[in-house]
Design a protein around this motif. Structure first.
Motif, PDB file in Angstrom:
ATOM      1  N   TRP A  25       3.756   0.592   2.806  1.00 40.74           N
ATOM      2  CA  TRP A  25       3.442  -0.473   3.766  1.00 40.74           C
ATOM      3  C   TRP A  25       3.371  -1.784   3.008  1.00 40.74           C
ATOM      4  CZ3 TRP A  25      -0.684  -3.840   3.812  1.00 40.74           C
ATOM      5  CH2 TRP A  25      -0.922  -4.550   4.987  1.00 40.74           C
ATOM      6  N   THR A  69       4.451  10.366   1.379  1.00 38.70           N
ATOM      7  CA  THR A  69       4.046   8.977   1.136  1.00 38.70           C
ATOM      8  C   THR A  69       4.740   8.040   2.111  1.00 38.70           C
ATOM      9  OG1 THR A  69       5.771   8.602  -0.507  1.00 38.70           O
ATOM     10  CG2 THR A  69       3.631   9.339  -1.325  1.00 38.70           C
ATOM     11  N   SER A  81      -5.050   9.476   0.987  1.00 39.55           N
ATOM     12  CA  SER A  81      -5.501   8.396   0.116  1.00 39.55           C
ATOM     13  C   SER A  81      -4.556   7.208   0.248  1.00 39.55           C
ATOM     14  CB  SER A  81      -5.569   8.864  -1.342  1.00 39.55           C
ATOM     15  OG  SER A  81      -4.296   9.293  -1.766  1.00 39.55           O
ATOM     16  N   VAL A  82      -5.023   6.054  -0.225  1.00 38.97           N
ATOM     17  CA  VAL A  82      -4.233   4.822  -0.163  1.00 38.97           C
ATOM     18  C   VAL A  82      -4.366   4.119  -1.510  1.00 38.97           C
ATOM     19  CG1 VAL A  82      -3.920   2.603   0.999  1.00 38.97           C
ATOM     20  CG2 VAL A  82      -4.663   4.592   2.309  1.00 38.97           C
ATOM     21  N   TRP A 131      -3.117   3.879  12.475  1.00 40.26           N
ATOM     22  CA  TRP A 131      -2.599   5.171  12.004  1.00 40.26           C
ATOM     23  C   TRP A 131      -3.516   6.312  12.455  1.00 40.26           C
ATOM     24  CZ3 TRP A 131       1.309   5.988   7.936  1.00 40.26           C
ATOM     25  CH2 TRP A 131       1.444   7.329   7.579  1.00 40.26           C
ATOM     26  N   LEU A 173      -4.375   0.890   9.136  1.00 36.29           N
ATOM     27  CA  LEU A 173      -4.911   2.239   8.914  1.00 36.29           C
ATOM     28  C   LEU A 173      -5.694   2.744  10.128  1.00 36.29           C
ATOM     29  CD1 LEU A 173      -6.019   1.942   5.185  1.00 36.29           C
ATOM     30  CD2 LEU A 173      -3.963   3.059   6.104  1.00 36.29           C
ATOM     31  N   ALA A 207       0.851  -1.190   0.000  1.00 37.60           N
ATOM     32  CA  ALA A 207       0.000   0.000   0.000  1.00 37.60           C
ATOM     33  C   ALA A 207       0.886   1.238   0.000  1.00 37.60           C
ATOM     34  CB  ALA A 207      -0.910   0.007   1.220  1.00 37.60           C
ATOM     35  N   GLU A 208       0.565   2.163  -0.894  1.00 45.64           N
ATOM     36  CA  GLU A 208       1.212   3.465  -0.902  1.00 45.64           C
ATOM     37  C   GLU A 208       0.238   4.420  -0.216  1.00 45.64           C
ATOM     38  OE1 GLU A 208       3.543   6.406  -3.974  1.00 45.64           O
ATOM     39  OE2 GLU A 208       1.959   5.119  -4.763  1.00 45.64           O
ATOM     40  N   ILE A 209       0.626   4.874   0.956  1.00 48.18           N
ATOM     41  CA  ILE A 209      -0.245   5.701   1.791  1.00 48.18           C
ATOM     42  C   ILE A 209       0.175   7.164   1.651  1.00 48.18           C
ATOM     43  CG2 ILE A 209      -0.981   6.157   4.164  1.00 48.18           C
ATOM     44  CD1 ILE A 209      -0.254   3.158   4.715  1.00 48.18           C
ATOM     45  N   LEU A 238      -4.674  11.033   6.955  1.00 50.05           N
ATOM     46  CA  LEU A 238      -4.643  10.236   5.736  1.00 50.05           C
ATOM     47  C   LEU A 238      -5.334  10.979   4.601  1.00 50.05           C
ATOM     48  CD1 LEU A 238      -5.503   6.718   7.174  1.00 50.05           C
ATOM     49  CD2 LEU A 238      -3.286   7.527   6.385  1.00 50.05           C
ATOM     50  N   TYR A 249      -0.349  10.918   2.998  1.00 47.97           N
ATOM     51  CA  TYR A 249      -0.849  11.600   4.193  1.00 47.97           C
ATOM     52  C   TYR A 249      -0.347  13.035   4.225  1.00 47.97           C
ATOM     53  CZ  TYR A 249       3.792  10.708   6.191  1.00 47.97           C
ATOM     54  OH  TYR A 249       5.136  10.673   6.416  1.00 47.97           O
TER      55      TYR A 249
END
Length: 88
Positions: free
Chosen positions: A35, A32, A64-65, A54, A51, A17-19, A62, A21
């Motif tokens: 994870w 970014t 987007s993911v 988090w 998440l 996952a590319e998070i 946050l 924030y």
């Protein structure tokens, strides 16, 4: 390694996952975080747990993911070999 193989045989897939924030001190900027873990698709309970952690414990809001997953052990990875050669 045996634990990871067991998870894969139970239907888990390697999930990345590319998070995105927002930085707490500069909310107009996005950062970014990558994870990676083994998770079940399509509900992704491990990722949702992360998440939730988090949101409850970290300051960065946050945005987007983006998620990608790959089945590492698949039936198409096994092939029958028609010949056997011995090199001497």
């Amino acid at each position: 390694m045996a634990r990871r193989l067991g998870k894969q045989l139970d239907g888990y897939r390697l999930t990345v996952a590319e998070i995105f924030y927002r930085l707490p001190d500069h909310p107009s900027l996005l950062q970014t975080f990558i994870w990676q873990d083994y998770d079940l698709i399509p509900k992704y309970p491990v990722l949702h747990g992360f998440l939730t952690f988090w949101r409850e414990n970290l300051d960065g809001e946050l945005h987007s993911v983006r998620v990608a997953s790959r089945e590492l052990v698949a039936p198409d990875d096994i092939r029958v070999v028609d010949a056997h050669y011995t090199l001497q």
